[in-house]
Design a protein around this motif. Structure first.
Motif, PDB file in Angstrom:
ATOM      1  N   THR A 109       0.737  -1.314   0.026  1.00 28.49           N
ATOM      2  CA  THR A 109      -0.159   0.017  -0.488  1.00 28.49           C
ATOM      3  C   THR A 109       1.036   0.970  -0.176  1.00 28.49           C
ATOM      4  OG1 THR A 109      -1.689  -1.730   0.581  1.00 28.49           O
ATOM      5  CG2 THR A 109      -1.702   0.930   1.162  1.00 28.49           C
ATOM      6  N   LEU A 110       1.166   1.821  -1.148  1.00 27.76           N
ATOM      7  CA  LEU A 110       2.453   3.247  -1.373  1.00 27.76           C
ATOM      8  C   LEU A 110       1.950   4.443  -0.694  1.00 27.76           C
ATOM      9  CD1 LEU A 110       3.160   1.717  -5.271  1.00 27.76           C
ATOM     10  CD2 LEU A 110       4.160   1.334  -3.241  1.00 27.76           C
ATOM     11  N   VAL A 111       2.169   4.947   0.529  1.00 33.69           N
ATOM     12  CA  VAL A 111       1.818   5.453   0.877  1.00 33.69           C
ATOM     13  C   VAL A 111       2.565   7.025   0.210  1.00 33.69           C
ATOM     14  CG1 VAL A 111       1.667   7.613   2.937  1.00 33.69           C
ATOM     15  CG2 VAL A 111       0.658   5.270   3.034  1.00 33.69           C
ATOM     16  N   PRO A 112       2.099   7.866  -0.637  1.00 33.77           N
ATOM     17  CA  PRO A 112       3.035   8.601  -0.819  1.00 33.77           C
ATOM     18  C   PRO A 112       3.701  10.049   0.765  1.00 33.77           C
ATOM     19  CG  PRO A 112       0.921   9.344  -2.040  1.00 33.77           C
ATOM     20  CD  PRO A 112       0.658   8.068  -1.264  1.00 33.77           C
ATOM     21  N   ALA A 113       5.108   9.980   0.034  1.00 33.33           N
ATOM     22  CA  ALA A 113       5.565  10.596   1.053  1.00 33.33           C
ATOM     23  C   ALA A 113       6.876  12.282   0.259  1.00 33.33           C
ATOM     24  CB  ALA A 113       6.432   9.923   1.769  1.00 33.33           C
ATOM     25  N   GLY A 114       7.299  13.207   0.740  1.00 35.44           N
ATOM     26  CA  GLY A 114       8.314  14.206   0.364  1.00 35.44           C
ATOM     27  C   GLY A 114       8.130  15.069   0.976  1.00 35.44           C
ATOM     28  N   THR A 115       8.608  16.374   0.628  1.00 37.62           N
ATOM     29  CA  THR A 115       8.322  17.678   0.589  1.00 37.62           C
ATOM     30  C   THR A 115       7.281  17.853  -0.435  1.00 37.62           C
ATOM     31  OG1 THR A 115      10.602  18.110   1.615  1.00 37.62           O
ATOM     32  CG2 THR A 115       9.668  20.261   1.040  1.00 37.62           C
ATOM     33  N   ASN A 116       5.944  18.804   0.432  1.00 39.85           N
ATOM     34  CA  ASN A 116       4.971  19.344  -0.631  1.00 39.85           C
ATOM     35  C   ASN A 116       4.617  18.522  -1.540  1.00 39.85           C
ATOM     36  OD1 ASN A 116       3.617  21.041  -1.640  1.00 39.85           O
ATOM     37  ND2 ASN A 116       4.405  22.555  -2.690  1.00 39.85           N
ATOM     38  N   VAL A 117       4.077  17.198  -0.608  1.00 40.53           N
ATOM     39  CA  VAL A 117       3.771  16.147  -1.978  1.00 40.53           C
ATOM     40  C   VAL A 117       2.771  15.880  -2.562  1.00 40.53           C
ATOM     41  CG1 VAL A 117       2.745  13.779  -1.390  1.00 40.53           C
ATOM     42  CG2 VAL A 117       4.651  14.525   0.355  1.00 40.53           C
ATOM     43  N   ASP A 118       1.679  17.302  -2.549  1.00 40.09           N
ATOM     44  CA  ASP A 118       0.582  17.361  -3.816  1.00 40.09           C
ATOM     45  C   ASP A 118       1.254  18.198  -4.746  1.00 40.09           C
ATOM     46  OD1 ASP A 118      -1.527  17.151  -1.852  1.00 40.09           O
ATOM     47  OD2 ASP A 118      -1.688  18.608  -0.833  1.00 40.09           O
ATOM     48  N   LEU A 133      -3.956   3.975  -7.805  1.00 42.83           N
ATOM     49  CA  LEU A 133      -3.187   2.763  -6.740  1.00 42.83           C
ATOM     50  C   LEU A 133      -2.084   2.552  -5.386  1.00 42.83           C
ATOM     51  CD1 LEU A 133      -1.146   1.599 -10.071  1.00 42.83           C
ATOM     52  CD2 LEU A 133      -2.132   0.787  -9.108  1.00 42.83           C
ATOM     53  N   LEU A 134      -2.092   4.766  -5.956  1.00 42.94           N
ATOM     54  CA  LEU A 134      -1.765   5.153  -3.670  1.00 42.94           C
ATOM     55  C   LEU A 134      -2.602   5.057  -2.739  1.00 42.94           C
ATOM     56  CD1 LEU A 134       0.184   8.311  -6.071  1.00 42.94           C
ATOM     57  CD2 LEU A 134       0.998   5.269  -5.225  1.00 42.94           C
ATOM     58  N   SER A 135      -2.418   5.297  -1.682  1.00 40.93           N
ATOM     59  CA  SER A 135      -3.227   5.763  -0.626  1.00 40.93           C
ATOM     60  C   SER A 135      -3.539   7.000  -0.987  1.00 40.93           C
ATOM     61  CB  SER A 135      -2.398   5.126   1.003  1.00 40.93           C
ATOM     62  OG  SER A 135      -2.570   6.120   1.695  1.00 40.93           O
ATOM     63  N   TYR A 136      -4.721   7.304  -0.218  1.00 40.39           N
ATOM     64  CA  TYR A 136      -5.134   8.591  -0.115  1.00 40.39           C
ATOM     65  C   TYR A 136      -4.293   9.763   0.910  1.00 40.39           C
ATOM     66  CZ  TYR A 136      -8.316   6.887   3.879  1.00 40.39           C
ATOM     67  OH  TYR A 136      -8.825   5.965   5.035  1.00 40.39           O
ATOM     68  N   ARG A 137      -3.521   9.663   1.649  1.00 39.99           N
ATOM     69  CA  ARG A 137      -3.501   9.637   2.655  1.00 39.99           C
ATOM     70  C   ARG A 137      -1.933   9.690   2.382  1.00 39.99           C
ATOM     71  NH1 ARG A 137      -6.483   5.142   5.444  1.00 39.99           N
ATOM     72  NH2 ARG A 137      -7.118   6.613   7.613  1.00 39.99           N
ATOM     73  N   LYS A 138      -1.230  11.183   3.022  1.00 37.64           N
ATOM     74  CA  LYS A 138      -0.162  10.843   2.592  1.00 37.64           C
ATOM     75  C   LYS A 138       1.010  11.601   3.871  1.00 37.64           C
ATOM     76  CE  LYS A 138      -2.972  14.166  -0.147  1.00 37.64           C
ATOM     77  NZ  LYS A 138      -3.226  15.261  -0.241  1.00 37.64           N
ATOM     78  N   PHE A 139       2.267  10.967   3.478  1.00 34.46           N
ATOM     79  CA  PHE A 139       3.290  11.745   4.682  1.00 34.46           C
ATOM     80  C   PHE A 139       3.881  12.214   3.908  1.00 34.46           C
ATOM     81  CE2 PHE A 139       6.889  11.243   6.646  1.00 34.46           C
ATOM     82  CZ  PHE A 139       6.547  10.811   7.602  1.00 34.46           C
TER      83      PHE A 139
END
Length: 189
Positions: A109-118, A133-139
């Motif tokens: 389950t891929l949680v998008p991560a990084g700086t300024n993810v949006d 394919l990506l989680s609706y949650r973000k880190f």
């Protein structure tokens, strides 16, 4: 059914970064994409993808003076001029990014991560990557950085977005910062 299947897969962080012709998500063009998938602790890498993206057309007038200076200094414009038009073509890179994400999504389950993810997700979406394919949650590390600034944390290593402004360096910095934030927060308990 999709929700149940994703609950059975372990979560992984998908670190995403783009270098672009500017900051307008709707108009500006992606010039470089980087992805790295790690475990949720940021310690084990499950794979990475990096590529320069050759726009169909690129006028230097499309770049703000700041963007032009940054991408001249970091070598990205030189790579765009000197790279292979076949391998760097936007459609080719889009397909490869889509395949990379799809292969990881089969296992995690891929949680998008990084700086300024949006910001980066907007460009990933414009590349026709299946966002389902990506989680609706973000880190987003920006949240942690703001929090540490708000509480006047004297040990915060983040001194702004310095460095080369190349995706590999930005992702590496984000993962290193994340590991540091984990240690700091773990020590607080």
């Amino acid at each position: 059914m999709k929700e149940e299947a994703s609950l059975m897969k372990p979560e992984a962080l998908l670190w995403v970064d783009f270098e672009t012709t500017g900051t307008d998500r709707e108009v500006d063009e992606p010039l470089e994409v980087g992805l790295e998938c790690t475990d949720v602790l940021g310690e084990t890498s499950y794979g990475s993808y990096h590529h320069v993206i050759r726009p169909v057309e690129l006028s230097l007038y499309d770049l703000s003076p700041l963007t032009f200076s940054m991408h001249s200094d970091n070598g990205l414009l030189f790579e765009l001029v000197g790279g292979s038009p076949r391998d760097d073509a936007r459609r080719t890179v889009e397909n490869a990014v889509g395949e990379f994400v799809e292969s990881l999504a089969q296992r995690f389950t891929l949680v998008p991560a990084g700086t300024n993810v949006d910001f980066d997700l907007a460009f990933l979406n414009r590349m026709d990557v299946d966002m389902g394919l990506l989680s609706y949650r973000k880190f987003d590390l920006t949240t942690l950085r703001y929090y540490l600034r708000f509480i006047d944390c004297p040990d915060d290593p983040y001194t702004g977005h310095h460095g080369s402004h190349r995706v590999r360096d930005c992702i590496k910095r984000d993962i290193q910062d994340y590991r540091w934030y984990r240690k700091l927060l773990k020590g607080a308990w």
